[in-house]
Design an enzyme around this catalytic site. Structure first.
Site, PDB file in Angstrom:
ATOM      1  N   CYS A 131      15.665  28.387 -12.608  1.00  0.00           N
ATOM      2  CA  CYS A 131      15.482  27.778 -14.277  1.00  0.00           C
ATOM      3  C   CYS A 131      14.630  28.129 -14.726  1.00  0.00           C
ATOM      4  CB  CYS A 131      15.682  26.815 -13.778  1.00  0.00           C
ATOM      5  SG  CYS A 131      17.448  25.634 -13.106  1.00  0.00           S
ATOM      6  N   CYS A 163      12.273  24.292 -11.244  1.00  0.00           N
ATOM      7  CA  CYS A 163      11.840  26.070 -10.682  1.00  0.00           C
ATOM      8  C   CYS A 163      12.659  27.536 -10.968  1.00  0.00           C
ATOM      9  CB  CYS A 163      12.874  25.414  -9.500  1.00  0.00           C
ATOM     10  SG  CYS A 163      14.658  26.095 -10.231  1.00  0.00           S
ATOM     11  N   GLY A 175      27.276   7.364  11.358  1.00  0.00           N
ATOM     12  CA  GLY A 175      28.345   7.085  12.239  1.00  0.00           C
ATOM     13  C   GLY A 175      29.029   7.124  10.539  1.00  0.00           C
ATOM     14  N   PHE A 197      24.722  14.152  17.118  1.00  0.00           N
ATOM     15  CA  PHE A 197      25.653  14.197  16.300  1.00  0.00           C
ATOM     16  C   PHE A 197      26.223  15.556  16.318  1.00  0.00           C
ATOM     17  CE2 PHE A 197      26.745  16.303  11.737  1.00  0.00           C
ATOM     18  CZ  PHE A 197      27.990  15.477  12.000  1.00  0.00           C
ATOM     19  N   HIS A 208      16.735  26.022  -6.398  1.00  0.00           N
ATOM     20  CA  HIS A 208      17.030  25.340  -7.549  1.00  0.00           C
ATOM     21  C   HIS A 208      17.888  23.823  -6.779  1.00  0.00           C
ATOM     22  CE1 HIS A 208      18.141  23.156 -10.712  1.00  0.00           C
ATOM     23  NE2 HIS A 208      19.710  23.465 -10.343  1.00  0.00           N
ATOM     24  N   ASP A 236      18.888  12.488   4.102  1.00  0.00           N
ATOM     25  CA  ASP A 236      18.675  13.529   4.662  1.00  0.00           C
ATOM     26  C   ASP A 236      20.612  14.739   3.832  1.00  0.00           C
ATOM     27  OD1 ASP A 236      20.492  13.142   7.212  1.00  0.00           O
ATOM     28  OD2 ASP A 236      20.190  14.844   7.516  1.00  0.00           O
ATOM     29  N   CYS A 283      14.917  21.981 -15.709  1.00  0.00           N
ATOM     30  CA  CYS A 283      13.947  22.014 -14.369  1.00  0.00           C
ATOM     31  C   CYS A 283      13.458  23.099 -14.203  1.00  0.00           C
ATOM     32  CB  CYS A 283      15.280  22.522 -13.413  1.00  0.00           C
ATOM     33  SG  CYS A 283      14.837  22.647 -11.442  1.00  0.00           S
ATOM     34  N   ASP A 304      16.514  14.726  14.704  1.00  0.00           N
ATOM     35  CA  ASP A 304      17.516  14.081  15.192  1.00  0.00           C
ATOM     36  C   ASP A 304      17.501  14.080  16.787  1.00  0.00           C
ATOM     37  OD1 ASP A 304      18.836  15.946  15.429  1.00  0.00           O
ATOM     38  OD2 ASP A 304      20.326  16.527  14.393  1.00  0.00           O
ATOM     39  N   SER A 305      18.448  13.278  17.285  1.00  0.00           N
ATOM     40  CA  SER A 305      18.169  13.098  18.924  1.00  0.00           C
ATOM     41  C   SER A 305      19.620  14.095  19.401  1.00  0.00           C
ATOM     42  CB  SER A 305      19.214  12.132  18.941  1.00  0.00           C
ATOM     43  OG  SER A 305      20.079  11.932  18.612  1.00  0.00           O
TER      44      SER A 305
HETATM   45 ZN   LIG Z   1      15.598  25.188 -11.459  1.00  0.00          ZN
END
Ligand SMILES: [Zn+2]
Length: 373
Positions: free
Chosen positions: A309, A306, A216, A96, A335, A266, A304, A92-93
């Site tokens: 899980c 991951c 914004g 923000f 997760h 994002d 899931c 980002d710049s």
């Molecule tokens: Zn998971």
């Protein structure tokens, strides 16, 4: 030539699926970028982030310019090397975070002067300096410096703020060094006012960018207003280049924005929630601090793969958070990022199969199960 190729492979209504080709690799779109604020996606190794299928991460100019400093990052080989992330990085710049974190900030026609929230030291960010910092970090995608218009803002305030951002956008574009597979994105501003959004989009198109972001939003206006602004803005953006909705959002926000033609997202939600025991799952949101999980031997999310899980149960995750063990935030960040990537994969498949509307209904119906229970 310079810039990116964004190859769109299928369209379903306003939604599109494609591949963004960059100097650091390909990004399947729609894409979700985990936020690596200070050169790390909090509580995750780069290897863990990669394992979720994330193709691109975000870095924050404000944080990195203060610590460790852009010149130091450059000397050490750039952000990709420091993070062990050879893939694409969007920065980002800094605008923000200057508005949300810095002390004693003062905006003028040419930039913003502010005091670091860390040690009170004085710094200045101009469109040229922001682009220079992002260049030194070796960002694949740089963002123009803009002023994030406060919410709420009157029409007059929003107009003045948007015009300043458009001036800075042009200055940012002029100093950006064109390289193959690198690009700079403009940012549409204009608060909640459709005419200002259209005017901002036209101003950016006149300058010409490698992608267009919508800024914004997600600053307190509510989802219905966010979507209304998207509906008013998207028709003014070119179809071929990537469109990026900044700072959004919950899974439900993302599904709605993908249906409106957004390609990139994002948000800190998955990692921030992971550190505070909140899990985003295919069946809705869970708070693992809740006592009802103390004896729950089931998987956090059956759908899931991951480690949280596939190798642990809900009771163990509950236990980790009750004890304040750092593995709790680590597993739950992993997760949540994995869930967001699974969500994006599902959306891309649905667009490719031209069944996005039915898929969105099914996904939302599943969320209601756990949210209600
Ligand atoms: Zn998971």
């Amino acid at each position: 030539m310079t810039g990116f190729v964004h190859r769109i492979t299928a369209v379903d209504g306003a939604a599109r699926v494609g591949v963004l080709h960059t100097a650091h690799g390909e990004v399947p779109t729609p894409a979700f970028m985990p936020v690596g604020t200070a050169g790390t996606v909090k509580a995750m190794t780069a290897e863990a982030v990669r394992s979720t299928g994330a193709a691109i991460v975000l870095g924050n100019t404000y944080h990195l310019m203060l610590r460790p400093g852009a010149e130091r990052v450059e000397k050490l080989g750039g952000l990709h090397r420091l993070m062990d992330w050879p893939g694409p990085i969007l920065t980002d710049s800094g605008g923000f975070q200057v508005m949300s974190l810095a002390k004693l900030r003062k905006i003028d026609r040419d930039g913003v002067t502010f005091q670091s929230h860390l040690d009170g030291s004085t710094h200045r960010l101009t469109p040229a300096r922001s682009i220079e910092i992002q260049h030194r970090l070796d960002a694949t995608i740089s963002m123009v410096l803009d002023e994030c218009t406060a919410f709420p803002a009157t029409l007059e305030q929003a107009l003045a703020s948007m015009q300043l951002s458009m001036r800075w956008a042009q200055q940012s574009r002029e100093v950006f060094q064109h390289r193959d597979g690198y690009g700079v994105f403009g940012i549409v501003q204009g608060s909640i006012y459709p005419d200002l959004r259209a005017q901002s989009a036209r101003a950016l198109l006149d300058v010409g960018f490698d992608g267009y972001a919508i800024g914004g939003l997600a600053i307190g206006e509510g989802q219905a207003t966010t979507f209304a602004v998207l509906d008013a803005t998207m028709p003014h953006l070119p179809t071929a280049v990537p469109r990026y909705l900044m700072g959004v959002g919950t899974p439900d926000d993302i599904v709605g924005a993908v249906q409106r033609g957004i390609d990139m997202f994002d948000c800190v939600i998955p990692t921030r929630a992971g550190r505070t025991a909140r899990a985003y799952t295919s069946r809705g949101v869970l708070n693992l601090r809740n006592a009802r999980f103390a004896d729950d031997a089931g998987a956090l999310d059956e759908a899931c793969g991951c480690p949280a899980c596939s190798r642990h149960c809900r009771a163990y995750l509950h236990h980790l958070f009750r004890c304040g063990e750092m593995l709790g935030p680590m597993l739950l960040s992993w997760h949540n990022v994995a869930y967001y990537q699974d969500l994006m994969r599902g959306l891309r498949d649905a667009i490719a199969g031209r069944r996005l509307a039915a898929h969105a209904c099914a996904v939302r119906a599943l969320w209601a199960q756990e949210d209600a229970g």
